[in-house]
Design a protein around this motif. Structure first.
Motif, short mmCIF file in Angstrom:
data_model
loop_
_atom_site.label_atom_id
_atom_site.label_comp_id
_atom_site.label_asym_id
_atom_site.label_seq_id
_atom_site.Cartn_x
_atom_site.Cartn_y
_atom_site.Cartn_z
N ASP A 154 0.82 -1.22 0.00
CA ASP A 154 0.00 0.00 0.00
C ASP A 154 0.85 1.27 0.00
N LEU A 155 2.15 1.13 0.27
CA LEU A 155 3.01 2.30 0.44
C LEU A 155 4.10 2.42 -0.62
N VAL A 156 4.61 1.30 -1.07
CA VAL A 156 5.77 1.30 -1.97
C VAL A 156 5.32 1.14 -3.42
N GLY A 157 5.78 2.04 -4.27
CA GLY A 157 5.48 1.96 -5.69
C GLY A 157 6.47 1.06 -6.42
N GLN A 158 6.11 0.68 -7.63
CA GLN A 158 6.98 -0.19 -8.42
C GLN A 158 7.96 0.59 -9.29
N PHE A 159 7.68 1.87 -9.47
CA PHE A 159 8.52 2.66 -10.35
C PHE A 159 8.91 3.98 -9.67
N ILE A 160 9.91 4.64 -10.23
CA ILE A 160 10.36 5.93 -9.71
C ILE A 160 9.20 6.92 -9.74
N GLY A 161 9.00 7.60 -8.62
CA GLY A 161 7.94 8.62 -8.54
C GLY A 161 6.60 8.11 -8.09
N HIS A 162 6.46 6.79 -7.92
CA HIS A 162 5.17 6.23 -7.51
C HIS A 162 5.04 6.10 -6.00
N THR A 163 6.16 5.99 -5.29
CA THR A 163 6.11 5.70 -3.85
C THR A 163 5.57 6.87 -3.04
N ALA A 164 6.07 8.07 -3.27
CA ALA A 164 5.64 9.23 -2.48
C ALA A 164 4.14 9.46 -2.55
N PRO A 165 3.52 9.44 -3.75
CA PRO A 165 2.06 9.63 -3.81
C PRO A 165 1.29 8.54 -3.07
N LYS A 166 1.74 7.28 -3.17
CA LYS A 166 1.04 6.20 -2.48
C LYS A 166 1.14 6.37 -0.97
N THR A 167 2.33 6.72 -0.50
CA THR A 167 2.52 6.90 0.93
C THR A 167 1.70 8.06 1.46
N LYS A 168 1.70 9.16 0.73
CA LYS A 168 0.95 10.34 1.18
C LYS A 168 -0.55 10.10 1.13
N GLU A 169 -1.00 9.26 0.19
CA GLU A 169 -2.42 8.91 0.15
C GLU A 169 -2.82 8.12 1.39
N ALA A 170 -1.96 7.18 1.80
CA ALA A 170 -2.23 6.39 3.00
C ALA A 170 -2.24 7.28 4.24
N LEU A 171 -1.30 8.22 4.29
CA LEU A 171 -1.25 9.15 5.42
C LEU A 171 -2.50 10.02 5.47
N ALA A 172 -2.98 10.44 4.31
CA ALA A 172 -4.19 11.27 4.26
C ALA A 172 -5.40 10.48 4.75
N LYS A 173 -5.48 9.19 4.40
CA LYS A 173 -6.60 8.36 4.85
C LYS A 173 -6.55 8.13 6.35
N ALA A 174 -5.35 8.12 6.92
CA ALA A 174 -5.21 7.88 8.36
C ALA A 174 -5.28 9.16 9.17
N ALA A 175 -5.27 10.33 8.52
CA ALA A 175 -5.23 11.61 9.22
C ALA A 175 -6.34 11.71 10.26
N GLY A 176 -5.99 12.15 11.44
CA GLY A 176 -6.95 12.27 12.53
C GLY A 176 -7.12 10.99 13.32
N GLY A 177 -6.46 9.91 12.88
CA GLY A 177 -6.59 8.63 13.56
C GLY A 177 -5.25 7.92 13.68
N VAL A 178 -5.27 6.61 13.44
CA VAL A 178 -4.09 5.77 13.60
C VAL A 178 -3.73 5.12 12.27
N LEU A 179 -2.46 5.21 11.89
CA LEU A 179 -1.93 4.48 10.74
C LEU A 179 -1.22 3.24 11.29
N PHE A 180 -1.77 2.06 10.97
CA PHE A 180 -1.22 0.80 11.47
C PHE A 180 -0.47 0.12 10.33
N ILE A 181 0.85 0.04 10.45
CA ILE A 181 1.69 -0.56 9.40
C ILE A 181 2.01 -1.98 9.80
N ASP A 182 1.32 -2.94 9.20
CA ASP A 182 1.53 -4.35 9.51
C ASP A 182 2.75 -4.87 8.76
#
Length: 353
Positions: A154-182
């Motif tokens: 859910d966090l790591v992209g397969q290509f250059i430039g894909h990882t940051a957007p995926k990570t920030k999207e997950a952080l946005a979904k968790a905003a105000g709560g808890v981000l649980f990284i299994d």
């Protein structure tokens, strides 16, 4: 990230001998000012603090009952884990006292709540994360009692430039709560210098520091691999205030867990069946890929499978007791007993056990 500064308690109700603190989600029917909210930090200097000779009664904090209910649920849901439950209660006490200190104008740094849960599979890490979110919300530390669970994919992209957007999207979904990284250790692969997981860690480090008021990050995984994970960056471990270890369950605790699971599903162990299940656990725990409570749940499900097959094969009218009872036959039919006398005849073995 969305600004989610903590709701601050309002003034005392009536005399200064006690206090009635804000609880997220409280009914809007309360009297005006009862749910007054302000930021945890940068508070209004004009707010009137209690005099030095006043006292506060923690039992009048509206969040206290919510916290106790959450802790009671945790005790009911999870057998054992005494050290884990103690730490959770300590965190609750810290935040309750921090709220009381605010009533006297005693400002301090906002406690850091980022956590690391280390332990084997099926030891209750996800359940504790859910209850932790409820507790932190009740105490006004986070805005939402939610847990957004992610893994490496859910966090790591397969290509250059894909990882940051995926990570920030997950952080946005968790905003105000808890981000649980299994299985957080999969983010760090030291054998691959070009792995994009390192980029995720760097983004997390920044967010954990700058967004402490709107996000709690919980990293979870096996103890030995988590040690390697924290070696990925010198600042990673220091930003995690609470490192909580989840021990494996004992056989007695697992048997108690099985009894709870069976009861919750309106089944029961018949005569000698509980002892038979204890024998099953002794054998299964010594075999590979044992996953504590998760393996117990799977074993109970397979006992139900064998019970159902047995009842259908009997070709007779069935009563309520028949439908509820798991017998020794349903347990000894497991393939973990191997060459146990009669096991093959009692019920079909399941090769996945």
């Amino acid at each position: 990230m969305v600004d989610g500064r903590q709701a601050r308690p309002g003034g005392a109700q009536g005399s200064g001998s006690g206090f009635r603190m804000y609880r997220p989600g409280a009914s809007g029917s309360a009297s005006p000012g009862a749910n007054h909210t302000e930021p945890h930090a940068d508070s209004d200097p004009s707010e009137i603090a209690l005099p030095d000779d006043a006292t506060v009664d923690l039992s009048t904090d509206l969040a206290g009952k919510n916290v106790e209910d959450t802790l009671a649920r945790l005790d009911a849901e999870l057998i054992g884990l005494a050290t884990v439950k103690t730490r959770v209660r300590e965190i609750a006490a810290l935040l309750l006292i921090d709220r009381a200190r605010q009533r006297f104008g005693l400002q301090a740094d906002r406690p850091t709540m980022h956590m690391s849960f280390t332990g084997g599979p099926g030891t209750g890490k996800t359940t504790v994360a859910l209850r932790m979110a409820e507790m932190l919300h009740a105490l006004g530390y986070i805005r939402k009692p939610k847990v957004h669970t992610v893994t490496r994919d859910d966090l790591v992209g397969q290509f250059i430039g894909h990882t940051a957007p995926k990570t920030k999207e997950a952080l946005a979904k968790a905003a105000g709560g808890v981000l649980f990284i299994d299985e957080a250790y999969y983010l760090f692969r030291p054998e691959n210098e070009r792995d994009y997981g390192q980029e995720v860690i760097e983004i997390l480090l920044q967010e954990m520091e700058t967004e402490r008021s709107s996000l709690v990050v919980i990293c979870a995984g096996y103890p030995d691999r988590m040690e390697t994970f924290f070696s990925a960056n010198p600042g990673l471990s220091s930003r995690v205030a609470h490192h909580i270890e989840f021990p494996d369950y004992t056989r007695e605790e697992l048997l108690a867990i099985a009894d709870v699971m069976v009861t919750q599903q309106n089944f029961r162990f018949g005569d000698s069946a509980a002892a038979a299940f204890g024998e099953y656990l002794a054998v299964r725990m010594a075999r590979p890929r044992f996953a504590n409570a998760r393996s117990v749940r799977n074993a109970v499900d397979r006992c139900r499978l064998r019970q159902a097959n047995r009842l259908v094969q009997e070709h007779r009218p069935l009563g309520k007791d028949d439908l509820m009872t798991l017998t020794t036959e349903d347990i000894y039919g497991s393939s973990v007993f191997g060459d146990r006398v009669g096991a093959a005849e009692e019920a079909p073995a399941c090769p996945t056990e």
